[in-house]
Design an enzyme around this catalytic site. Structure first.
Site, PDB file in Angstrom:
ATOM      1  N   HIS A   4       0.838  -1.208   0.000  1.00 38.00           N
ATOM      2  CA  HIS A   4       0.000   0.000   0.000  1.00 38.00           C
ATOM      3  C   HIS A   4       0.873   1.258   0.000  1.00 38.00           C
ATOM      4  CE1 HIS A   4      -3.521  -2.452   0.990  1.00 38.00           C
ATOM      5  NE2 HIS A   4      -4.282  -1.368   0.879  1.00 38.00           N
TER       6      HIS A   4
ATOM      7  N   ARG B  18      -1.492   2.701   7.132  1.00 40.89           N
ATOM      8  CA  ARG B  18      -1.292   1.263   7.281  1.00 40.89           C
ATOM      9  C   ARG B  18      -0.930   0.887   8.717  1.00 40.89           C
ATOM     10  NH1 ARG B  18      -4.175  -1.052   4.675  1.00 40.89           N
ATOM     11  NH2 ARG B  18      -2.975  -2.980   4.440  1.00 40.89           N
TER      12      ARG B  18
ATOM     13  N   HIS C  44       0.248  -3.044   9.081  1.00 40.86           N
ATOM     14  CA  HIS C  44       1.694  -2.999   8.839  1.00 40.86           C
ATOM     15  C   HIS C  44       2.448  -2.425  10.021  1.00 40.86           C
ATOM     16  CE1 HIS C  44       2.301  -4.288   4.705  1.00 40.86           C
ATOM     17  NE2 HIS C  44       1.220  -3.614   4.342  1.00 40.86           N
TER      18      HIS C  44
ATOM     19  N   ASP D 105       7.770  -1.661   7.884  1.00 42.97           N
ATOM     20  CA  ASP D 105       7.203  -2.055   6.590  1.00 42.97           C
ATOM     21  C   ASP D 105       6.929  -0.810   5.743  1.00 42.97           C
ATOM     22  OD1 ASP D 105       7.079  -4.664   7.593  1.00 42.97           O
ATOM     23  OD2 ASP D 105       4.975  -4.480   8.165  1.00 42.97           O
TER      24      ASP D 105
END
Length: 250
Positions: A155, A188, A194, A198
């Site tokens: 994403h 995220r 996440h 990340d």
């Protein structure tokens, strides 16, 4: 009935991807396994920061407006990018109204996205909601996310590469566009899908992938067309640019 729904969804996704014309294959993109650090070990200081940021994300969920944005950002794909970035870009982006911008955004982000294929499969990092055994803000994605590695954040790659591309087309609004791209990655962590590392790796990956795009003559030509389209639609084009734009549309 459930199987029919899955098959239908797969067909829709395949049709959505059928028009994409990547500028490079996955093998032609920079190999993250050769230059990007591995995800933090669970006993490292870096992972401690991941935990701290996870708790920050949970705190941010109490802000209803920010939580709503994070939930919207959880929808992966070009439709989400167009919806969320049109306002900071300063112009409605669509296949019908801005076809040149739409095309370079579609093909460019799809190409950048492929850079995470190898590291995701290699590391298969467990996501925060899996390790913490807590729900995310977007539970419908959890079954699929359990089977997909967390590192790096796809994403974030999508959001940051979109921000880089759109700010190049409209540099006057780069600050606003990049701020939205940065927020897209933060979402995220807030959602719980996440770790912060990340997301950090996702931004780094997007930047490397976007640099690779600039070695494609086809990409550079499409960006030229997109910038010309933007300038004409925004009323900024010179008479010569307007003439070139009308000629290209014929």
């Amino acid at each position: 009935m459930k199987m029919m729904a899955i098959m239908l969804m797969a067909t829709v996704c395949a049709q959505a991807q059928s028009d994409v014309e990547p500028y490079f294959t996955t093998k032609e993109m920079p190999d993250m396994l050769k230059w990007c650090p591995a995800p933090p070990d669970t006993v490292s200081a870096h992972f401690s920061y991941d935990i701290i940021q996870y708790m920050w994300g949970k705190q941010m969920r109490l802000d209803k407006e920010r939580a709503a944005i994070a939930i919207r950002d959880a929808e992966y794909g070009l439709d989400c990018i167009i919806r969320e970035f049109s306002e900071p870009f300063g112009m409605k982006i669509s296949k019908e109204e801005t076809p040149e911008i739409y095309k370079v955004l579609r093909d460019g982000t799809a190409t950048c996205d492929s850079i995470c294929t190898l590291p995701k499969k290699h590391y298969m990092r467990r996501r925060p909601f899996m390790r913490m055994q807590e729900p995310t803000l977007y539970p419908q994605d959890e079954p699929a996310l359990r089977k997909n590695g967390s590192y790096p954040s796809g994403h974030t790659i999508l959001g940051w590469s979109s921000a880089l591309l759109l700010s190049e087309i409209n540099p006057d609004r780069a600050d606003t566009i990049l701020a939205r791209g940065y927020m897209y990655g933060e979402s995220r962590v807030i959602v719980g899908a996440h770790w912060q590392s990340d997301v950090d790796a996702g931004r780094l990956a997007a930047s490397a992938a976007y640099a690779r795009l600039h070695t494609s003559e086809r990409f550079l030509e499409q960006m030229r067309r997109a910038r010309l389209e933007y300038r004409c639609k925004a009323g900024l084009a010179t008479p010569a640019e307007q003439k070139a734009y009308k000629k290209a549309k014929k």
